[in-house]
Design an enzyme around this catalytic site. Structure first.
Site, PDB file in Angstrom:
ATOM      1  N   ARG A   1       0.828  -1.217   0.000  1.00  0.00           N
ATOM      2  CA  ARG A   1       0.000   0.000   0.000  1.00  0.00           C
ATOM      3  C   ARG A   1       0.860   1.263   0.000  1.00  0.00           C
ATOM      4  NH1 ARG A   1      -2.199  -3.287   3.886  1.00  0.00           N
ATOM      5  NH2 ARG A   1      -1.134  -2.089   5.482  1.00  0.00           N
TER       6      ARG A   1
ATOM      7  N   ASP B   1       8.756  -6.231  -6.026  1.00  0.00           N
ATOM      8  CA  ASP B   1       7.845  -6.833  -5.056  1.00  0.00           C
ATOM      9  C   ASP B   1       7.582  -8.254  -5.531  1.00  0.00           C
ATOM     10  OD1 ASP B   1       5.650  -5.812  -2.771  1.00  0.00           O
ATOM     11  OD2 ASP B   1       5.040  -7.585  -3.900  1.00  0.00           O
TER      12      ASP B   1
ATOM     13  N   CYS C   1      11.685   4.692   5.835  1.00  0.00           N
ATOM     14  CA  CYS C   1      10.588   5.036   6.744  1.00  0.00           C
ATOM     15  C   CYS C   1       9.741   3.797   7.029  1.00  0.00           C
ATOM     16  CB  CYS C   1       9.712   6.129   6.132  1.00  0.00           C
ATOM     17  SG  CYS C   1      10.516   7.729   5.979  1.00  0.00           S
TER      18      CYS C   1
ATOM     19  N   ARG D   1      11.039  -0.028   8.456  1.00  0.00           N
ATOM     20  CA  ARG D   1      11.426  -0.717   9.676  1.00  0.00           C
ATOM     21  C   ARG D   1      12.931  -0.656   9.834  1.00  0.00           C
ATOM     22  NH1 ARG D   1       7.980  -4.763  11.622  1.00  0.00           N
ATOM     23  NH2 ARG D   1       9.563  -5.055  13.220  1.00  0.00           N
TER      24      ARG D   1
ATOM     25  N   GLU E   1      15.245   1.177  18.947  1.00  0.00           N
ATOM     26  CA  GLU E   1      14.633   2.475  19.246  1.00  0.00           C
ATOM     27  C   GLU E   1      14.304   2.597  20.725  1.00  0.00           C
ATOM     28  OE1 GLU E   1      11.288   2.939  16.629  1.00  0.00           O
ATOM     29  OE2 GLU E   1      12.534   3.089  14.841  1.00  0.00           O
TER      30      GLU E   1
ATOM     31  N   HIS F   1      10.648   8.238  14.376  1.00  0.00           N
ATOM     32  CA  HIS F   1       9.560   7.323  14.009  1.00  0.00           C
ATOM     33  C   HIS F   1       8.216   8.053  13.917  1.00  0.00           C
ATOM     34  CE1 HIS F   1       8.713   2.741  14.065  1.00  0.00           C
ATOM     35  NE2 HIS F   1       7.857   3.362  13.262  1.00  0.00           N
TER      36      HIS F   1
ATOM     37  N   GLY G   1       6.374   8.306  11.086  1.00  0.00           N
ATOM     38  CA  GLY G   1       5.653   7.912   9.883  1.00  0.00           C
ATOM     39  C   GLY G   1       4.138   7.964  10.007  1.00  0.00           C
TER      40      GLY G   1
END
Length: 544
Positions: free
Chosen positions: A151, A171, A230, A232, A261, A280, A282
């Site tokens: 997405r 992909d 942005c 993982r 993190e 983080h 996003g």
């Protein structure tokens, strides 16, 4: 009247579907301890949380009326899914609500990289008028490589096209036809690494994607390229990136995520002049928080009213007698799917499930989600694919599913055969489950084997000639890899053979290359039945 407890700060706007419903009563009580939540949860039919509330087994057991637990967000690590499933409680999340927000943050980072915006701002407000140090580049006519076209990746690609960028992507599930409609040219990961001016990653963190970009990849990149993460932390090797920046291979990097993190105060990203970092962010927009609340509220009210719903992340109920008969096959089906996808190259087109023997007399539909979960989870992390949504995810990726049944088998027991057809090849495996023994792979393609689906396995296709087994054993021994078991499957003397070695740890890229250098060996694959490989080991996806 249904009673819903909201135990974390969730957007009031997003909760309107619940608060305005005539048959729903909403109580918003935040900051509850576990004991406090246990003392009140017995009165509620639904519980809505974000990440603060830890929905433990004790809380779930105390929720005698609970029908649904809703997570306003994606991750459900704070919810005991096993406990919820055993109680028949549906757990739903909101995976789509932060798509645009994360996409826009990615583009903000990309533009900041191209024009040195954070660095220029810092100098300007410090009283230094420095125009010469911040010569940027245009996005127009640059090649953007998108690793992961789910997405978020697709939304990034759409915006990049509007900026006049040439978009290439990878992909394993997206078809060439759909990619072409989106204006994306599908290429290999290696092609993206070697040719892109900008690279952005939008994959989950899995065995396949952990450190998928590390030193060997940086060494072949176009000098002056820029990279954004942005998605993982851990997808890109952080230390290798710093080295590539210092060597001038990479002109700049923008990271919203870190492998650990929050990062340590001395993390090199925090002081490197060519790296932009954010904490983080996003999904951190007002709209995203409202969207996830709207999405999860809608699903909760559908479940309470016994209407169709989506985004469940745990197992639906199965009749107890059928459950008892199928239980031994659940894990086997997932592991068969996981092993087969690691043996196969190319974008997945078709999955065929063949049930034979007494198993064919049963309703085997509950096994299909486990098969697809095993196949899809090789590329998608556990938060994205589960036994509830695996069929839906397969349909979204244009994967055709066929189920066949036969009363006859090649052995005395029931069997399941999985066939995987991709754009370039077709392979299959067969498994069985025996009382007191458990699940076993009994055939890999046409070759008979006896393999428990666990640990790390080397699968070697070779010509049947003397001496190869000894050479392989010596090579692995010299590399410090212990062979736990070994077997050979063959149909005829002197023909093609499959050698299966169960090893105690993952094999490195150098080991795989050395095995392939043996002339009689045609193909080497490492099959991992674990959720994650050992950190720091190299991936072997390119060996075919």
């Amino acid at each position: 009247m249904f009673k819903v407890l909201v135990s974390d700060p969730i957007s009031d706007f997003g909760l309107q579907q619940l608060t305005r419903a005539e048959d729903v009563e909403v109580a918003k009580i935040t900051g509850l301890s576990e004991e406090e939540l246990i003392s009140v949860i017995h009165s509620y039919d639904a519980l809505l949380v974000r990440s603060q509330t830890k929905v433990t087994k004790r809380i779930i057991e105390a929720g005698v009326r609970l029908q649904v637990i809703g997570r306003a967000g994606v991750g459900v690590d704070n919810i005991d899914l096993d406990a919820a499933t055993s109680r028949g409680i549906v757990v739903v999340n909101a995976p789509d609500g932060n798509t645009v927000t994360t996409c826009e943050h990615t583009f903000a980072m990309m533009m900041s990289l191209a024009r040195h915006i954070p660095q220029a701002y810092a100098k300007t407000v410090a009283g230094q008028w420095d125009r010469k140090s911040f010569l940027g580049v245009e996005l127009r006519n640059k090649t953007l490589g998108v690793l992961g076209l789910g997405r978020i990746g697709i939304e990034v690609a759409k915006r990049a096209a509007a900026f006049g960028m040439n978009v290439i992507g990878y992909d394993p599930f997206l078809s060439e036809e759909r990619a072409a409609k989106l204006g994306i040219k599908l290429v290999t990961v290696d092609s993206i690494i070697r040719t892109a001016d900008f690279i952005t990653v939008h994959t989950p963190l899995t065995d396949e994607t952990y450190h998928m970009i590390e030193k060997p990849q940086f060494d072949v990149m176009k000098r002056g390229m820029r990279i954004i993460n942005c998605a993982r932390g851990g997808i890109i090797d952080e230390s290798a990136l710093v080295e590539a920046l210092d060597e001038g291979i990479v002109a700049g990097a923008a990271f919203d995520v870190f492998e650990h993190e929050p990062p340590a105060p001395d993390h090199p990203f925090l002081r490197h002049p060519q790296i932009i970092v954010t904490p983080h962010l996003g999904a951190s927009t007002l709209e995203a928080q409202e969207n996830v609340a709207v999405d999860v509220s809608e699903q909760v009210i559908h479940i309470l009213r016994q209407e169709p719903f989506k985004n469940a992340v745990n197992m639906p109920p199965i009749p107890s007698d059928l459950l008892n008969q199928l239980q031994p096959w659940f894990t086997l089906c997932e592991q068969l799917g996981k092993s087969l996808v690691q043996m196969t190259d190319g974008a997945i087109r078709e999955v065929t499930v063949e049930c034979a023997g007494e198993l064919a007399d049963l309703d085997t539909s509950p096994l299909i989600p486990y098969v697809l979960k095993g196949i899809l989870s090789h590329h998608l992390d556990a938060e994205q694919v589960n036994i509830i949504n695996s069929i839906h995810l397969a349909k979204l990726r244009d994967i055709h599913l066929t189920v066949r049944k036969s009363l006859f088998t090649k052995s005395a027991s029931s069997e399941i055969t999985l066939r995987l057809k991709t754009a370039i090849e077709e392979r299959w495996v067969t498994g069985t489950s025996l009382p007191g023994v458990g699940g076993r792979l009994v055939r890999i393609g046409p070759y008979p084997v006896e393999l428990p689906p666990e640990g790390h396995v080397l699968l070697i296709s070779q010509q049947d000639k003397p001496g190869i087994i000894g050479r392989v054993g010596t090579l692995l021994g010299d590399s410090g890899i212990n062979i736990a078991t070994m077997q050979v499957g063959r149909n005829e003397v002197g023909g093609s053979v499959v050698m299966i070695l169960k090893i105690d740890k993952k094999a490195s890229r150098n080991v795989m290359e050395s095995l392939l250098a043996i002339p009689e060996i045609k193909r080497v694959r490492e099959i991992s039945f674990d959720e994650r490989g050992e950190e720091g080991e190299e991936e072997n996806e390119q060996f075919s």
